[in-house]
Design an enzyme around this catalytic site. Structure first.
Site, short mmCIF file in Angstrom:
data_model
loop_
_atom_site.label_atom_id
_atom_site.label_comp_id
_atom_site.label_asym_id
_atom_site.label_seq_id
_atom_site.Cartn_x
_atom_site.Cartn_y
_atom_site.Cartn_z
N GLY A 10 0.83 -1.21 0.00
CA GLY A 10 0.00 0.00 0.00
C GLY A 10 0.86 1.25 0.00
N PHE A 11 0.19 2.36 0.00
CA PHE A 11 0.88 3.65 -0.07
C PHE A 11 1.81 3.86 1.14
CE2 PHE A 11 -0.32 7.96 1.76
CZ PHE A 11 0.79 8.63 1.26
N ILE A 12 1.27 3.81 2.35
CA ILE A 12 2.12 4.04 3.53
C ILE A 12 3.04 2.85 3.76
CG2 ILE A 12 2.16 4.56 6.00
CD1 ILE A 12 -0.62 5.85 5.68
N GLY A 36 -3.32 -2.33 -2.79
CA GLY A 36 -1.88 -2.07 -2.95
C GLY A 36 -1.42 -2.68 -4.27
N ALA A 117 -2.26 0.52 12.86
CA ALA A 117 -2.65 1.80 12.26
C ALA A 117 -4.15 1.99 12.42
CB ALA A 117 -2.27 1.81 10.78
N TYR A 149 -16.26 2.38 8.35
CA TYR A 149 -14.79 2.41 8.53
C TYR A 149 -14.45 2.96 9.92
CZ TYR A 149 -9.88 3.55 7.65
OH TYR A 149 -8.50 3.64 7.73
#
Ligand code: UDP
Length: 325
Positions: A10-12, A36, A117, A149
């Protein structure tokens, strides 16, 4: 450190993998490549100490296997993004709740340190300027997919907190506010890569709602070292810690700023929430963190500003890495 990063593609996650490898750690990345991409990990391809495992955090046997060799687990795998929440609500809830439970249990069994996270979404509609970790959640009906979420991440936090208390697991929760930077995709709704992409293409920037809603955007390269520091911080055990910046900007101003910064000829168009997200959508009018706990615990102080973010995202979308990240 022998680290496991879930959501590594994924991005992070991909930035975290790179950061850990640069620091000389061994890293296993787990990702199901649902949102991702392998391209996010191209920069670490073939590096010593790096291993990629394709798999889901819902697969208990696979999670157990990859956790067994790790002393620190960074649990970033999640179904994230406003469009994912809208289009894949059930799957998202399962991944975000059951996936975290699975990783948490594996970390407990194998006595690994764990960073989970979480998200500023848990604060919901609380518009306080300077949200602190013990501030109230203000959320709408659980029957609106829009809040699923927020609900899932809140449940994750309760699970982690109770497990730390009951079993002394060395776990910490990072509450990430809007995190942005290279490799973030606009496919799932995130505003910065969408605006930058639209500006580079000369297309109209799509502002949802009035454009008066406020966010604070923090560069991913300021967040990643903070995740590593928090995972190793004994005083942070069992706590939730905000990470982000307090520099506020309205979404309307963000559109203007992106256009100006990139010298784009794009215009700005408004779209109603109903048009974009479907009926009954509620947006968050303002979300601003107080990060003094992170400052006290790990000396957290973001160094990059919004122009750095816009430049880096534009360079990434144009296919070249910025000279100074
Ligand atoms: N947004 C927008 N145009 C877009 C994408 C998002 O105006 O093309 C708005 C969105 O409605 C929200 C804000 O930008 O008010 C931030 O959206 P994002 O999904 O990036 O983050 P979050 O809402 O989770 O803070």
């Amino acid at each position: 450190m022998r680290a496991l990063v879930t959501g590594a593609a994924g991005f992070i996650g991909s930035h975290l993998v790179e950061h850990l490898l640069d620091a000389g750690h061994e890293v296993v990345g787990l990702d199901d490549l649902s949102t991702g991409t392998a391209a996010n990990l191209a920069a670490v391809d073939g590096r010593a100490g790096w291993e990629f495992v394709r798999g889901s955090v819902l697969d208990e046997a696979r999670v157990d296997e990859v956790t067994a060799g790790a002393d620190t687990v960074f649990h970033l795998a999640a179904a994230v993004g406003a469009f994912v929440v809208r289009d894949r609500t059930i799957e998202g809830i399962r991944i975000n709740v059951h996936g975290t439970d699975t990783v948490l249990e594996a970390a407990r069994r194998h006595s690994a340190r764990l960073l989970v996270a979480s998200s500023s979404e848990i604060y919901g509609k609380n518009t306080k300027i300077g949200l602190r970790e013990d501030d109230d959640r203000i959320v709408g009906s659980p029957l609106m997919h829009r809040w699923s979420y927020s609900e899932a991440k809140a449940l994750d936090e309760s699970l982690v907190s109770a497990t730390v208390e009951a079993h002394g697991v060395p776990a910490v929760i990072a509450r990430l506010f809007n995190t942005v930077g290279p490799r973030q995709t606009g496919l799932y709704g995130m505003v910065v890569p969408r605006f930058v992409g639209q500006a580079l293409a000369g297309d109209p920037l799509t502002v949802f709602g009035t454009g008066e809603q406020i966010r604070c955007f923090c560069h991913v390269l300021d967040i990643v070292p903070a995740l590593v520091a928090l995972a190793g911080c004994d005083e942070a055990r069992g706590r939730a810690v905000n990470l982000g910046t307090a520099d506020q900007i309205s979404i309307g101003s963000l559109a203007d700023r992106v256009i100006a910064r990139l010298g784009s000829s794009s215009t700005v168009v408004r779209r109603s929430y109903e048009e974009v997200y479907g009926r009954g959508y509620e947006d968050l009018q303002r979300r601003v963190p107080d990060c003094s706990l992170a400052r006290e615990l790990i000396g957290f102080r973001p160094a990059r500003d919004l122009d750095d973010v816009i430049d880096a995202v534009a360079a990434d979308q144009l296919g070249h890495r910025p000279a100074v990240a």
